[in-house]
Design an enzyme around this catalytic site. Sequence first.
Site, mmCIF file in Angstrom:
data_model
loop_
_atom_site.group_PDB
_atom_site.id
_atom_site.type_symbol
_atom_site.label_atom_id
_atom_site.label_comp_id
_atom_site.label_asym_id
_atom_site.label_seq_id
_atom_site.Cartn_x
_atom_site.Cartn_y
_atom_site.Cartn_z
ATOM 1 N N GLY A 1 0.786 -1.228 0.000
ATOM 2 C CA GLY A 1 0.000 0.000 0.000
ATOM 3 C C GLY A 1 0.816 1.275 0.000
ATOM 4 C CG ASP B 1 -4.074 5.937 -11.735
ATOM 5 O OD1 ASP B 1 -3.977 6.740 -10.789
ATOM 6 O OD2 ASP B 1 -4.638 4.837 -11.627
ATOM 7 N NE ARG C 1 -9.414 4.893 -10.081
ATOM 8 C CZ ARG C 1 -8.087 4.888 -10.033
ATOM 9 N NH1 ARG C 1 -7.404 4.351 -11.017
ATOM 10 N NH2 ARG C 1 -7.444 5.404 -9.012
ATOM 11 C CG ASP D 1 -7.378 -0.174 -13.697
ATOM 12 O OD1 ASP D 1 -7.227 -0.801 -14.758
ATOM 13 O OD2 ASP D 1 -6.444 0.011 -12.888
#
Length: 494
Positions: free
Chosen positions: A126, A267, A183, A257
């Site tokens: 993470g 992204d 998204r 995504d």
Amino acid sequence: MRTLSELTFSNTYSELPSVFGTQIKPQPLTDPFLVSVNPKVCTLLELDLDEASTDYFVDLFTGNDELHGFSPIAMKYTGHQFGQYNPDLGDGRGLLMGEVLTSQGEKWDIHLKGSGTTPYSRQGDGRAVLRSSIREYLGSAAMHGLGIRTTHALAVLSSTTPVYREQVERGTTLIRVAESHLRFGHFEYLFYTNQHAELKLLADYLIRHHFPDLLQQESDSTPNRYAIMFHRIVSLTAEMIADWQSVGFAHGVMNTDNMSVLGLTFDYGPYGFLDDYNPGFICNHSDYSGRYAFNQQPSIALWNLSALGYALSPLIDKSLIDEALNTYQAQLQLHYSKRMRNKLGLTEKRDQDSDLYSEMFRLLANQGVDYTVFFRTLSTIPKEELASSIPHFEGLFSCTTTLSQWLQHYATRLELESINDQERLRQMQQSNPKYILRNYLAQQAIVLAEQGDFSMVDKLLLVLTDPYSEYPEYEDYAALPPQWGKELEVSCSS
């Protein structure tokens, strides 16, 4: 301008049902510190720039403190990755912290990237690292400076928390700011899990917060609001892709995504700007098939839109989905042609323009000419000097015979223009950047940052914020890249 405690919040997404995500707090980083802050993004949020120099700011965005008003949530979505559907996706290292409302009624998502594990981390830690965070920070600033719709990055913060990749790196957080984080994959998730009521709820949410004019348009004699919504997404995506192609930007990982429903560049992973013009440029070292090569981006965007249309089929009749998709190519070409005319200083559309463009691109590709430097150089040459302008392109072309022929055709085309030459050059210089974020420049800034020197990050931020202007003290940033700089490999690893 306001302090952090004076920000106004409207956390509409976290108020949606629990299927849309998981409420979770960020996990703290050790000994956090500020790397860089973007003043222009502070202005977007109406946040006092001085706040970024406070311990509270650093602690807040590294999980070491809390702000009243934040409602952190890890968003759930799925998507197609390299053409294959993956149901096991979501915010695996990020949290939507809250939604700031400005005095003008604008709503900005505050998203913390690198915030620790979530239910969607898929055995990951993470965390984000300094190099990937700096690349997104500078990449989003560069795209905004180029006038291309994008997410933003408020700041980068790092720490002494060890993160294990190919080597031990510093745990880092990036504060991403966007109009929305929705998204294509959010809709795919609800469709493929047969949550059609929630799919409708999400579409209503998107319309209410981002396309509110559609609430008044539905009637018995018009397509439903969801069909118009999809038309809008197709149009925004076509414009975004046209913008990418015009400046030589390759995203690298156009999975669904990673596609914004608002047409935002979203992204930033192994992206890259073209150095030598190569239509088949692959910026992602992990893209073995070239699926996301530079020249494939227009068709991949349409593929992704088709996947989104399929996910919206419980709400929209197939004929209306197809109707919207069939507008994509024309809209892409319309926006791209406008961008290219601006780059060449043309104000009127002529039948012979496509031949002029094709000849130019063949010339650039055959000789591997630097895309950005070519156009910037061209934008400095008065019309009457074009015939004798070969010396201006020294170092760009190995053979100038075909260049000379193209310049003659270009000069002939300019004779058909009513715009005066001074205005043409001004238009071209506002359409052809002097500065782009070349991979080797980003890498140099990252190497220095990993040694504790953040000065190059801030210098690049300055020139990329307004890449059309002159910065004599940073002239080196506009130079042709060294050969080693063209050969850097970038992958999805972060």
